[in-house]
Design an enzyme around this catalytic site. Structure first.
Site, short mmCIF file in Angstrom:
data_model
loop_
_atom_site.label_atom_id
_atom_site.label_comp_id
_atom_site.label_asym_id
_atom_site.label_seq_id
_atom_site.Cartn_x
_atom_site.Cartn_y
_atom_site.Cartn_z
NE ARG A 213 38.71 -51.55 75.83
CZ ARG A 213 38.29 -50.40 75.33
NH1 ARG A 213 37.00 -50.24 75.03
NH2 ARG A 213 39.12 -49.41 75.12
CG HIS B 247 22.50 -52.57 84.52
ND1 HIS B 247 22.14 -51.38 83.94
CD2 HIS B 247 23.78 -52.81 84.12
CE1 HIS B 247 23.16 -50.92 83.21
NE2 HIS B 247 24.15 -51.77 83.31
CD GLU C 238 18.88 -50.72 83.58
OE1 GLU C 238 19.81 -50.17 84.22
OE2 GLU C 238 19.09 -51.55 82.69
CG ASP D 58 22.39 -57.57 83.22
OD1 ASP D 58 21.94 -58.03 84.29
OD2 ASP D 58 23.31 -56.72 83.17
NE ARG E 26 25.15 -48.23 78.06
CZ ARG E 26 26.07 -48.93 78.70
NH1 ARG E 26 25.83 -50.19 79.02
NH2 ARG E 26 27.23 -48.39 79.02
N GLY F 74 28.27 -56.02 67.35
CA GLY F 74 29.33 -55.29 68.04
C GLY F 74 30.42 -56.22 68.52
#
Length: 338
Positions: free
Chosen positions: A181, A322, A302, A297, A273, A178
């Site tokens: 940005r 996260h 979660e 992370d 993710r 990916g």
């Protein structure tokens, strides 16, 4: 005859030339408590209520039913059951990049628009991802943990035994899955550190690789087979959506088969993710040494708790809660845009 606002918000059509009094809208945030930024922007056009809920069950029905706009971070899943309680709602604001905890198809069926905030923390996540990559390559994450556990290091042999996957950065291949940005920002930073950067992104236009001076791999398999470290920077498909049309990866994109295609001793970083990785398969790969170390992370469940879940006892796995997106500046920016 003019429609002065959406019918779901309780506005009406007028036949005369006089605008009716503007109603005060109701903005709620399901899973946050501080509303100072939101109130400064929205009042007196809207009332602002920060519910601070940990689950949908904690949200009062009367508050949900009166909301025109509902914001949600990543604590609560907005599914069909919750949407049925948002009887007045016109829009859901996902406070983050993706839509993964919002059933966008179900929201559409209810006539509720869903939006996100795609650019709020680009620098923070890119910085965090590269910090994790460098922490694995140079052994700083593992060695700091071992010192806290009482270990001592005396010379090169003990360092090599304690953190056997330490390696030189320059010339190592960093594979990005990916390049949006955040992936772009990581590529720019990684090149400055001396990495040979490659990527796989089937949705990216031709020529971006040339503009950035990085190598494009045409298949995921080719990237996995050549990378010394793999770092995830793609979205995970939202509930009710289709991966290709949403330009996202499916859940468990990195499964046992994908891990097996990586080099033995590969490093893995995920700041995208948690659902992108099959955690059971990753735990097995870490235990066998096929994946030398991982820094995560984000997680499937979660808030993450060490010792719980498939990765609970996995070796050489560094986990953070996260927080890659967070700085006071990025938090304020996201709340202002949302």
């Amino acid at each position: 005859r003019r429609l002065t606002a959406p019918r779901r918000a309780g506005w009406r059509l007028t036949d005369d030339g006089v605008d009716p009094p503007r109603p005060v809208m109701s903005y709620i945030c399901l899973d946050a408590t501080d509303g100072e930024v939101e109130r400064a922007i929205l009042e007196p056009l809207a009332t602002v209520r920060m519910l601070g809920a940990k689950s949908a069950a904690e949200c009062r029905d009367d508050i949900l039913a009166a909301a025109d706009v509902a914001a949600v971070w990543h604590t609560i899943r907005v599914d069909e059951k919750l949407l049925q309680r948002l009887t007045r709602c016109c829009a859901i604001v996902r406070m983050g990049v993706g839509y993964d905890n919002v059933d966008v198809a179900a929201a559409g069926a209810h006539g509720i628009a869903v939006c996100n905030i795609p650019d709020y923390g680009t620098e923070e996540v890119a910085d965090s991802a590269l910090a994790m990559v460098l922490g694995l390559f140079r052994g700083t994450l593992a060695s700091a943990t071992k010192l806290e556990q009482g270990a001592s290091f005396h010379g090169a042999d003990t360092i090599a035994a304690a953190v056997p996957y330490i390696r030189r950065v320059r010339g190592s291949r960093l594979g990005l899955i990916g390049v949006g940005r955040i992936g772009t920002a990581v590529a720019v930073r990684a090149k400055a550190c001396g990495f040979d950067v490659a990527f796989f992104d089937p949705y990216l236009k031709d020529g971006v690789d040339k503009a950035l001076g990085i190598q494009r791999e045409l298949t995921l398999d080719a990237l996995l087979a050549s990378a010394d470290c793999v770092s995830l920077h793609c979205n995970c498909v939202a509930a009710g959506a289709e991966p290709v049309s949403s330009e996202a990866a499916p859940e468990r994109y990195i499964d046992a088969a994908a891990l097996a295609k990586m080099k033995r001793g590969v490093l893995l970083v995920n700041t995208a993710r948690g659902e992108l990785i099959d955690e059971v398969a990753l735990a097995d790969a870490l235990s066998s040494g096929h994946v030398a170390a991982a820094a995560l992370d984000v997680h499937c469940d979660e808030p993450y708790q060490r010792g719980v879940g498939p990765l609970g006892e996995a070796p050489n796995c560094v986990c953070t809660p996260h927080l890659a997106w967070y700085s006071p500046e990025s938090r304020a920016e996201m709340r202002a845009k949302g």
